[in-house]
Design a protein around this motif. Sequence first.
Motif, PDB file in Angstrom:
ATOM      1  N   PRO A 110       0.839  -1.207   0.000  1.00 13.57           N
ATOM      2  CA  PRO A 110       0.000   0.000   0.000  1.00 13.57           C
ATOM      3  C   PRO A 110       0.872   1.254   0.000  1.00 13.57           C
ATOM      4  O   PRO A 110       1.854   1.352   0.737  1.00 13.57           O
ATOM      5  CB  PRO A 110      -0.786  -0.118   1.301  1.00 13.57           C
ATOM      6  CG  PRO A 110      -0.831  -1.586   1.570  1.00 13.57           C
ATOM      7  CD  PRO A 110       0.474  -2.131   1.052  1.00 13.57           C
ATOM      8  N   ILE A 111       0.530   2.173  -0.867  1.00 14.51           N
ATOM      9  CA  ILE A 111       1.338   3.371  -1.073  1.00 14.51           C
ATOM     10  C   ILE A 111       0.741   4.538  -0.294  1.00 14.51           C
ATOM     11  O   ILE A 111      -0.468   4.764  -0.335  1.00 14.51           O
ATOM     12  CB  ILE A 111       1.407   3.720  -2.569  1.00 14.51           C
ATOM     13  CG1 ILE A 111       2.011   2.560  -3.351  1.00 14.51           C
ATOM     14  CG2 ILE A 111       2.191   4.993  -2.806  1.00 14.51           C
ATOM     15  CD1 ILE A 111       1.896   2.708  -4.843  1.00 14.51           C
ATOM     16  N   ASP A 112       1.596   5.260   0.393  1.00 16.02           N
ATOM     17  CA  ASP A 112       1.178   6.480   1.087  1.00 16.02           C
ATOM     18  C   ASP A 112       0.976   7.563   0.030  1.00 16.02           C
ATOM     19  O   ASP A 112       1.933   8.094  -0.527  1.00 16.02           O
ATOM     20  CB  ASP A 112       2.241   6.899   2.101  1.00 16.02           C
ATOM     21  CG  ASP A 112       1.888   8.181   2.822  1.00 16.02           C
ATOM     22  OD1 ASP A 112       0.749   8.672   2.662  1.00 16.02           O
ATOM     23  OD2 ASP A 112       2.745   8.687   3.559  1.00 16.02           O
ATOM     24  N   LEU A 113      -0.275   7.865  -0.258  1.00 20.24           N
ATOM     25  CA  LEU A 113      -0.585   8.811  -1.332  1.00 20.24           C
ATOM     26  C   LEU A 113      -0.225  10.247  -0.980  1.00 20.24           C
ATOM     27  O   LEU A 113      -0.289  11.127  -1.838  1.00 20.24           O
ATOM     28  CB  LEU A 113      -2.067   8.714  -1.710  1.00 20.24           C
ATOM     29  CG  LEU A 113      -2.499   7.359  -2.249  1.00 20.24           C
ATOM     30  CD1 LEU A 113      -4.003   7.352  -2.524  1.00 20.24           C
ATOM     31  CD2 LEU A 113      -1.737   6.990  -3.500  1.00 20.24           C
ATOM     32  N   THR A 114       0.179  10.482   0.258  1.00 20.46           N
ATOM     33  CA  THR A 114       0.584  11.842   0.645  1.00 20.46           C
ATOM     34  C   THR A 114       2.082  12.057   0.482  1.00 20.46           C
ATOM     35  O   THR A 114       2.560  13.164   0.642  1.00 20.46           O
ATOM     36  CB  THR A 114       0.177  12.136   2.099  1.00 20.46           C
ATOM     37  OG1 THR A 114       0.865  11.239   2.972  1.00 20.46           O
ATOM     38  CG2 THR A 114      -1.326  11.986   2.289  1.00 20.46           C
ATOM     39  N   ASN A 115       2.827  11.011   0.159  1.00 23.88           N
ATOM     40  CA  ASN A 115       4.276  11.095   0.016  1.00 23.88           C
ATOM     41  C   ASN A 115       4.625  11.194  -1.474  1.00 23.88           C
ATOM     42  O   ASN A 115       4.699  10.190  -2.186  1.00 23.88           O
ATOM     43  CB  ASN A 115       4.951   9.873   0.650  1.00 23.88           C
ATOM     44  CG  ASN A 115       6.441  10.010   0.704  1.00 23.88           C
ATOM     45  OD1 ASN A 115       7.044  10.744  -0.068  1.00 23.88           O
ATOM     46  ND2 ASN A 115       7.052   9.287   1.616  1.00 23.88           N
ATOM     47  N   CYS A 116       4.834  12.413  -1.923  1.00 21.08           N
ATOM     48  CA  CYS A 116       5.103  12.645  -3.350  1.00 21.08           C
ATOM     49  C   CYS A 116       6.369  11.941  -3.833  1.00 21.08           C
ATOM     50  O   CYS A 116       6.425  11.467  -4.960  1.00 21.08           O
ATOM     51  CB  CYS A 116       5.203  14.141  -3.623  1.00 21.08           C
ATOM     52  SG  CYS A 116       3.646  14.991  -3.413  1.00 21.08           S
ATOM     53  N   GLY A 117       7.398  11.865  -2.989  1.00 20.92           N
ATOM     54  CA  GLY A 117       8.644  11.217  -3.387  1.00 20.92           C
ATOM     55  C   GLY A 117       8.446   9.749  -3.709  1.00 20.92           C
ATOM     56  O   GLY A 117       8.981   9.237  -4.704  1.00 20.92           O
ATOM     57  N   VAL A 118       7.661   9.059  -2.888  1.00 17.46           N
ATOM     58  CA  VAL A 118       7.387   7.639  -3.127  1.00 17.46           C
ATOM     59  C   VAL A 118       6.551   7.474  -4.396  1.00 17.46           C
ATOM     60  O   VAL A 118       6.815   6.581  -5.207  1.00 17.46           O
ATOM     61  CB  VAL A 118       6.671   7.010  -1.911  1.00 17.46           C
ATOM     62  CG1 VAL A 118       6.184   5.608  -2.214  1.00 17.46           C
ATOM     63  CG2 VAL A 118       7.600   6.990  -0.707  1.00 17.46           C
ATOM     64  N   LEU A 119       5.577   8.331  -4.572  1.00 21.34           N
ATOM     65  CA  LEU A 119       4.746   8.251  -5.772  1.00 21.34           C
ATOM     66  C   LEU A 119       5.577   8.451  -7.041  1.00 21.34           C
ATOM     67  O   LEU A 119       5.434   7.705  -8.015  1.00 21.34           O
ATOM     68  CB  LEU A 119       3.629   9.288  -5.713  1.00 21.34           C
ATOM     69  CG  LEU A 119       2.550   9.050  -4.668  1.00 21.34           C
ATOM     70  CD1 LEU A 119       1.607  10.242  -4.603  1.00 21.34           C
ATOM     71  CD2 LEU A 119       1.789   7.782  -4.974  1.00 21.34           C
ATOM     72  N   VAL A 120       6.434   9.449  -7.020  1.00 21.48           N
ATOM     73  CA  VAL A 120       7.287   9.705  -8.179  1.00 21.48           C
ATOM     74  C   VAL A 120       8.217   8.517  -8.433  1.00 21.48           C
ATOM     75  O   VAL A 120       8.420   8.118  -9.581  1.00 21.48           O
ATOM     76  CB  VAL A 120       8.084  11.012  -7.990  1.00 21.48           C
ATOM     77  CG1 VAL A 120       9.161  11.159  -9.052  1.00 21.48           C
ATOM     78  CG2 VAL A 120       7.160  12.209  -8.014  1.00 21.48           C
ATOM     79  N   GLY A 121       8.751   7.945  -7.382  1.00 19.06           N
ATOM     80  CA  GLY A 121       9.619   6.781  -7.540  1.00 19.06           C
ATOM     81  C   GLY A 121       8.902   5.616  -8.202  1.00 19.06           C
ATOM     82  O   GLY A 121       9.443   4.962  -9.098  1.00 19.06           O
ATOM     83  N   HIS A 122       7.679   5.344  -7.770  1.00 17.17           N
ATOM     84  CA  HIS A 122       6.895   4.262  -8.380  1.00 17.17           C
ATOM     85  C   HIS A 122       6.578   4.576  -9.839  1.00 17.17           C
ATOM     86  O   HIS A 122       6.643   3.690 -10.697  1.00 17.17           O
ATOM     87  CB  HIS A 122       5.603   4.029  -7.598  1.00 17.17           C
ATOM     88  CG  HIS A 122       5.800   3.263  -6.335  1.00 17.17           C
ATOM     89  ND1 HIS A 122       6.218   1.956  -6.303  1.00 17.17           N
ATOM     90  CD2 HIS A 122       5.626   3.632  -5.049  1.00 17.17           C
ATOM     91  CE1 HIS A 122       6.304   1.547  -5.052  1.00 17.17           C
ATOM     92  NE2 HIS A 122       5.958   2.548  -4.268  1.00 17.17           N
ATOM     93  N   LEU A 123       6.241   5.814 -10.130  1.00 17.01           N
ATOM     94  CA  LEU A 123       5.955   6.187 -11.513  1.00 17.01           C
ATOM     95  C   LEU A 123       7.183   6.061 -12.402  1.00 17.01           C
ATOM     96  O   LEU A 123       7.092   5.593 -13.544  1.00 17.01           O
ATOM     97  CB  LEU A 123       5.399   7.608 -11.579  1.00 17.01           C
ATOM     98  CG  LEU A 123       3.982   7.776 -11.032  1.00 17.01           C
ATOM     99  CD1 LEU A 123       3.621   9.250 -10.963  1.00 17.01           C
ATOM    100  CD2 LEU A 123       2.990   7.014 -11.883  1.00 17.01           C
ATOM    101  N   MET A 124       8.319   6.461 -11.893  1.00 15.90           N
ATOM    102  CA  MET A 124       9.556   6.353 -12.677  1.00 15.90           C
ATOM    103  C   MET A 124       9.921   4.892 -12.933  1.00 15.90           C
ATOM    104  O   MET A 124      10.334   4.526 -14.040  1.00 15.90           O
ATOM    105  CB  MET A 124      10.692   7.086 -11.968  1.00 15.90           C
ATOM    106  CG  MET A 124      10.528   8.590 -11.987  1.00 15.90           C
ATOM    107  SD  MET A 124      11.755   9.463 -11.013  1.00 15.90           S
ATOM    108  CE  MET A 124      13.243   9.062 -11.895  1.00 15.90           C
TER     109      MET A 124
END
Length: 63
Positions: A28-42
């Motif tokens: 489960p991804i913390d949707l408030t953590n932009c760094g983690v989201l960007v990492g997953h997208l990359m």
Amino acid sequence: MTHPTAVREAARLVAIEAARAHVASIRPIDLTNCGVLVGHLMAAETLLMEIVAAHDETTEATA
């Protein structure tokens, strides 16, 4: 109709399985953590580019 070589088919399977493994390992991804989201997208973008490259490259029969 030309068929891909065994090596090309193996590269395709490896690329697809790498993407599947990446998706399976995502918790489960913390949707408030932009760094983690960007990492997953990359990471997803890189895996998708590898899948496209494995399917786009010409084979020995079509070169």
